[in-house]
Design a protein around this motif. Structure first.
Motif, PDB file in Angstrom:
ATOM      1  N   LYS A 155       0.839  -1.212   0.000  1.00  0.00           N
ATOM      2  CA  LYS A 155       0.000   0.000   0.000  1.00  0.00           C
ATOM      3  C   LYS A 155       0.866   1.252   0.000  1.00  0.00           C
ATOM      4  CE  LYS A 155      -3.406  -2.031   3.148  1.00  0.00           C
ATOM      5  NZ  LYS A 155      -3.817  -1.890   4.542  1.00  0.00           N
TER       6      LYS A 155
ATOM      7  N   LEU B  16      -3.994  -2.239  -8.360  1.00  0.00           N
ATOM      8  CA  LEU B  16      -4.928  -2.154  -7.222  1.00  0.00           C
ATOM      9  C   LEU B  16      -5.825  -3.392  -7.168  1.00  0.00           C
ATOM     10  CD1 LEU B  16      -6.128   1.578  -7.154  1.00  0.00           C
ATOM     11  CD2 LEU B  16      -4.419   0.477  -5.689  1.00  0.00           C
TER      12      LEU B  16
ATOM     13  N   TYR C  60      -6.133  -6.296  -4.232  1.00  0.00           N
ATOM     14  CA  TYR C  60      -7.401  -6.776  -3.667  1.00  0.00           C
ATOM     15  C   TYR C  60      -7.481  -8.308  -3.737  1.00  0.00           C
ATOM     16  CZ  TYR C  60     -12.325  -7.466  -2.756  1.00  0.00           C
ATOM     17  OH  TYR C  60     -13.505  -7.903  -2.221  1.00  0.00           O
TER      18      TYR C  60
ATOM     19  N   ILE D 298      -8.104   0.912  -0.940  1.00  0.00           N
ATOM     20  CA  ILE D 298      -8.304   1.237  -2.355  1.00  0.00           C
ATOM     21  C   ILE D 298      -9.236   2.449  -2.506  1.00  0.00           C
ATOM     22  CG2 ILE D 298      -9.341   0.359  -4.511  1.00  0.00           C
ATOM     23  CD1 ILE D 298      -8.125  -2.424  -3.681  1.00  0.00           C
TER      24      ILE D 298
ATOM     25  N   ILE E 235      -8.261   5.317  -5.219  1.00  0.00           N
ATOM     26  CA  ILE E 235      -8.742   4.960  -6.560  1.00  0.00           C
ATOM     27  C   ILE E 235      -9.054   6.181  -7.434  1.00  0.00           C
ATOM     28  CG2 ILE E 235     -11.160   4.638  -5.810  1.00  0.00           C
ATOM     29  CD1 ILE E 235     -11.282   2.279  -7.873  1.00  0.00           C
TER      30      ILE E 235
END
Ligand code: GLC
Length: 432
Positions: free
Chosen positions: A52, A114, A118, A131, A135
């Motif tokens: 992240k 991303l 996930y 996210i 995003i």
């Protein structure tokens, strides 16, 4: 855990700096856009918070107009040329005030990265919450591309520099460079103090690279001016495939998050147009592969490279066309005496098996190829891609690129302990 994976993790740990990863000690001492994305995928398997952070740091360097630069110069280092004082990103009025960077970009991988985070992350709620915080920045980046770089309004965006392609010195660009006659600049290269010069671009090639930047700088990195004046202006199937794949990922993620219908609708519109034009304009029936289009000189670049197969990853070809593409892949790049996948057509006279993007195998392109083949259920070819990739790294080490010829006993070239090689080996080892 497998020894290879342990080694890969160690490399990523060593290449971690304060909040981001360098691609390679010595050779590449800053943060690179698409490297960052691939590295985050590897990090996600053993340290999701670093994954992240990698992406957060990258997006923190985004410009006010949505642009994300190709190199972010987090630290002062005179071991790299051309560095921050050459690129002068602050010439652009919307450039980041916080970070020095280049004024060019790299393939837009962040959207699908991303989605990978996930998929890999164990705590889905936590990763989706993360996210949600980033995003929109990726969406703004796509908006930047469609607004500024789709000059024919056909859903295909241009790159204005060979470094934007990620495939820096591919023979694809030779014809374009022949149309230019740049001055002979005086500068001191640093890459060749880290890597054998025979494995890197030549001085004359660098003159061309710098010349394009000089033009862009003269116009303060203004997109319209670049589109008008850059001698290099190309619609690249690799770059556009990454954008299309990332559009698709953003749609999936916004749907998971909910309450973002307008953005989903816009993404779907871009997507439809992009895929349609991509198939219409960038597929060569004669070559049985996707190829590049040179916007400046108004002609196709009729060569097959590893970029030609990346549309599989983005779900662009029909099933029928995918079969044609895979046939071309196996006939030209998949011969028994070659590891998949050379970066340039091994049967072409411009193929140079030791030279950077002029022939060697690159692990990020192999990962993209593997995923693409899987999506279209080419199980044998996918398996072969995965095995070839792991064999190369096991036999020769975590290099930047590799000789595709199987008879070689030393086949790892360029930088060593290379981050995306490590990251994507972790990824491939976890693929079923
Ligand atoms: C080289 C590669 C490019 C990569 C960079 C950092 O310039 O061609 O694709 O992003 O190194 O690893």
């Amino acid at each position: 855990m497998n020894e290879l994976e342990k080694e890969a993790i160690k490399i990523l740990q060593n290449n971690w700096r304060d909040g981001f990863s360098i691609p390679c000690e010595g050779l590449y001492p800053f943060q690179w856009k698409w490297d960052s994305g691939f590295i985050a995928i590897g990090l996600a398997y053993f340290n999701i918070s670093k994954a992240k952070e990698e992406i957060t740091t990258l997006l923190d360097a985004q410009w006010e107009n949505g642009f994300i630069p190709h190199i972010i110069f987090h630290n002062e280092s005179d071991s790299y040329f051309p560095g921050p004082n050459y690129h002068h990103s602050d010439l652009h009025p919307k450039a980041s005030k916080k970070y020095k960077s280049t004024g060019m970009t790299q393939p837009p991988v962040t959207g699908f990265v991303l989605e990978e985070l996930y998929r890999i992350g164990k705590d889905k709620k936590d990763i989706l919450q993360y996210i949600e915080t980033v995003i929109d920045k990726v969406y703004d980046n796509h908006h930047y591309f469609y607004k500024n770089r789709d000059i024919l309004n056909e859903g295909l965006v241009y790159i204005y520099h060979n470094w934007e392609s990620g495939t820096d010195n591919s023979p694809l660009w030779d014809d374009i460079f022949k149309t230019m006659n740049p001055p002979k600049y005086t500068f001191e290269r640093r890459d060749t103090t880290h890597v054998d010069a025979s494995q890197r671009p030549t001085k004359r090639e660098y003159d061309h690279y710098l010349h394009i930047i000089e033009i862009a700088k003269k116009h303060r990195y203004n997109d319209q001016k670049i589109a008008e004046l850059s001698p290099f202006l190309v619609q690249d199937p690799l770059f556009n495939s990454m954008l299309i794949k990332s559009n698709q990922s953003l749609i999936a993620l916004y749907n998971l998050i909910g309450n973002n219908q307008e953005k989903v609708n816009q993404l779907k519109k871009w997507q439809e147009k992009s895929i349609h034009s991509f198939n219409k304009k960038l597929f060569s029936k004669k070559l049985g592969a996707y190829i590049h289009y040179d916007l400046r000189n108004k002609k196709h670049l009729e060569y097959i490279s590893s970029s030609s197969f990346t549309p599989l990853f983005a779900g662009i070809p029909s099933k029928e066309r995918a079969s044609v593409l895979v046939k071309t892949l196996m006939q030209k790049f998949g011969k028994k005496n070659l590891y998949l996948c050379a970066s340039f057509d091994p049967s072409n006279e411009r193929y140079e098996p030791k030279k950077y993007w002029r022939g060697p195998v690159w692990i990020n392109l192999n990962w993209i190829l593997y995923k693409g083949l899987k999506q279209y259920s080419f199980e044998n070819e996918a398996q072969r891609t995965k095995e070839d990739t792991i064999t190369l790294v096991k036999k020769f080490g975590f290099y930047e690129y590799f000789d595709a010829r199987k008879e070689k006993d030393k086949a790892g070239y360029g930088g060593h302990n290379f981050s995306w090689t490590a990251a994507l080996i972790i990824g491939l080892l976890h693929e079923k």
